[in-house]
Design an enzyme around this catalytic site. Structure first.
Site, PDB file in Angstrom:
ATOM      1  N   TYR A 180       0.434  -0.708  -0.245  1.00  0.00           N
ATOM      2  CA  TYR A 180       0.617   0.171  -0.184  1.00  0.00           C
ATOM      3  C   TYR A 180       0.438   1.487   0.151  1.00  0.00           C
ATOM      4  CZ  TYR A 180      -4.056  -2.968   0.914  1.00  0.00           C
ATOM      5  OH  TYR A 180      -5.353  -3.786   1.238  1.00  0.00           O
ATOM      6  N   HIS A 183      -1.389 -11.978   0.421  1.00  0.00           N
ATOM      7  CA  HIS A 183      -1.968 -11.019  -0.463  1.00  0.00           C
ATOM      8  C   HIS A 183      -2.578 -11.818  -1.913  1.00  0.00           C
ATOM      9  CE1 HIS A 183      -2.189  -6.424  -1.192  1.00  0.00           C
ATOM     10  NE2 HIS A 183      -3.240  -7.451  -1.649  1.00  0.00           N
ATOM     11  N   SER A 190     -13.374  -3.654  -0.332  1.00  0.00           N
ATOM     12  CA  SER A 190     -13.998  -2.683  -1.305  1.00  0.00           C
ATOM     13  C   SER A 190     -15.400  -3.351  -1.394  1.00  0.00           C
ATOM     14  CB  SER A 190     -13.649  -3.011  -2.332  1.00  0.00           C
ATOM     15  OG  SER A 190     -14.202  -2.624  -2.957  1.00  0.00           O
ATOM     16  N   PRO A 191     -16.010  -2.900   0.161  1.00  0.00           N
ATOM     17  CA  PRO A 191     -16.957  -3.894   0.587  1.00  0.00           C
ATOM     18  C   PRO A 191     -18.041  -2.539  -0.304  1.00  0.00           C
ATOM     19  CG  PRO A 191     -15.900  -2.482   2.242  1.00  0.00           C
ATOM     20  CD  PRO A 191     -14.947  -2.354   1.168  1.00  0.00           C
ATOM     21  N   LEU A 192     -17.905  -1.195  -0.708  1.00  0.00           N
ATOM     22  CA  LEU A 192     -18.724  -0.504  -0.842  1.00  0.00           C
ATOM     23  C   LEU A 192     -18.588  -0.283  -2.594  1.00  0.00           C
ATOM     24  CD1 LEU A 192     -17.615   2.797   1.678  1.00  0.00           C
ATOM     25  CD2 LEU A 192     -19.519   0.435   1.488  1.00  0.00           C
TER      26      LEU A 192
END
Length: 294
Positions: free
Chosen positions: A53, A128, A208-210
């Site tokens: 990241y 990952h 990326s739950p949204l």
């Protein structure tokens, strides 16, 4: 705040995804640290990061170092905060992502992550992404070695299939505690992995739950979101954001689910944290069943 478990560790039912604080279009450090502090103030005790990241070449571990600084600067007790990190991906600095799952790389990466986080052992270390050039059992075997060496306390896997979950579970046993796959209102293809994780007693951590409600940090400037969906209509009825409805819906999918919404502003993660208090009726859940366009 509601709570759930990852292995034998109790954490907030919603975590903080650290990626937007360190990749392209990241905020300045003061706002980034304020965002982490806002998450802690809201009762969030689970933060997800990764060595990859970062934005520019030569910045590996940017987000891990940022999270460590934010925790050190926080005025309250952080002893109950679980920081999970990941290894096995890289970013050359041109916007692309690479995958390296050799045991030697994963073990070096875990040691480097432990040093950046400033801990004796990483609370949760996740592979990952599977490397198609390396046998899956070899990559997972590196996690087994890291567990046995005490470098990590628990292991997780990400971006995996049901077969890969079963194989990893056979190798790691109780050392495997989580699966992190993409799962959201718009992307529900990991339903089999969610169900298997629930059966095996593994936490399922949607990244990326949204999706479909808010544009992901992985999307480009042209990325779009849906509008006028059941999530938006029900949000208006409750007087809350569609993001809160999306997270509340995810929490109903299984007691194993712990969503990881990203945030780059304090207000965003404060809003997400409030989703754990939302109660959705059976009628509302029925409306939310229809998948959104991807």
């Amino acid at each position: 705040m509601q709570y759930r478990t990852i292995g034998d560790t109790t954490v907030s039912a919603v975590g903080l995804g650290g990626m937007p604080l360190s990749i392209e279009h990241r905020p300045d450090e003061e706002r980034a640290i304020a965002t982490v502090h806002a998450a802690l103030d809201a009762g969030i005790t689970f933060i997800d990061t990764a060595d990859s990241y970062h934005w520019h070449a030569g910045e590996a571990g940017h987000n891990e170092l940022l999270i460590a600084r934010a925790l050190a600067r926080y005025g309250g007790d952080t002893s109950d905060v679980l920081v999970a990190t990941k290894g096995g991906r890289g970013r050359p600095g041109d916007g692309s992502w690479t995958v390296t799952g050799t045991p030697a790389h994963l073990k070096r990466a875990a040691e480097a992550s432990r040093n950046r986080l400033g801990v004796e052992a990483i609370g949760l270390y996740q592979l990952h992404k599977p490397d198609p050039t390396v046998p899956w059992a070899d990559s997972v075997g590196a996690l087994r070695e890291l567990l046995d060496a005490g470098t990590i306390r628990a292991a997780g896997i990400s971006n995996v299939t049901t077969d890969q979950i079963r194989e990893a579970h056979a190798i790691l046993g109780d050392g495997l505690v989580s699966v992190q796959n993409q799962y959201s209102p718009a992307v529900r293809t990991s339903e089999p992995e969610l169900q298997l994780s629930t059966q095996l007693g593994l936490a399922f951590l949607p990244w990326s739950p949204l999706g479909g409600i808010s544009r992901s940090s992985l999307d480009g400037p042209s990325g779009s979101t849906s509008a006028g969906t059941a999530f938006h209509r029900i949000a208006a009825e409750h007087g809350v954001s569609p993001q809160q409805i999306a997270l509340a819906w995810l929490l109903t999918r299984s007691p194993a689910v712990i969503p990881l919404p990203g945030a780059s502003r304090p207000a965003s993660i404060q809003d997400s944290a409030q989703s754990t208090e939302l109660k959705l009726s059976d009628a509302e859940l029925t409306q939310l069943e229809a998948p959104l366009p991807t």
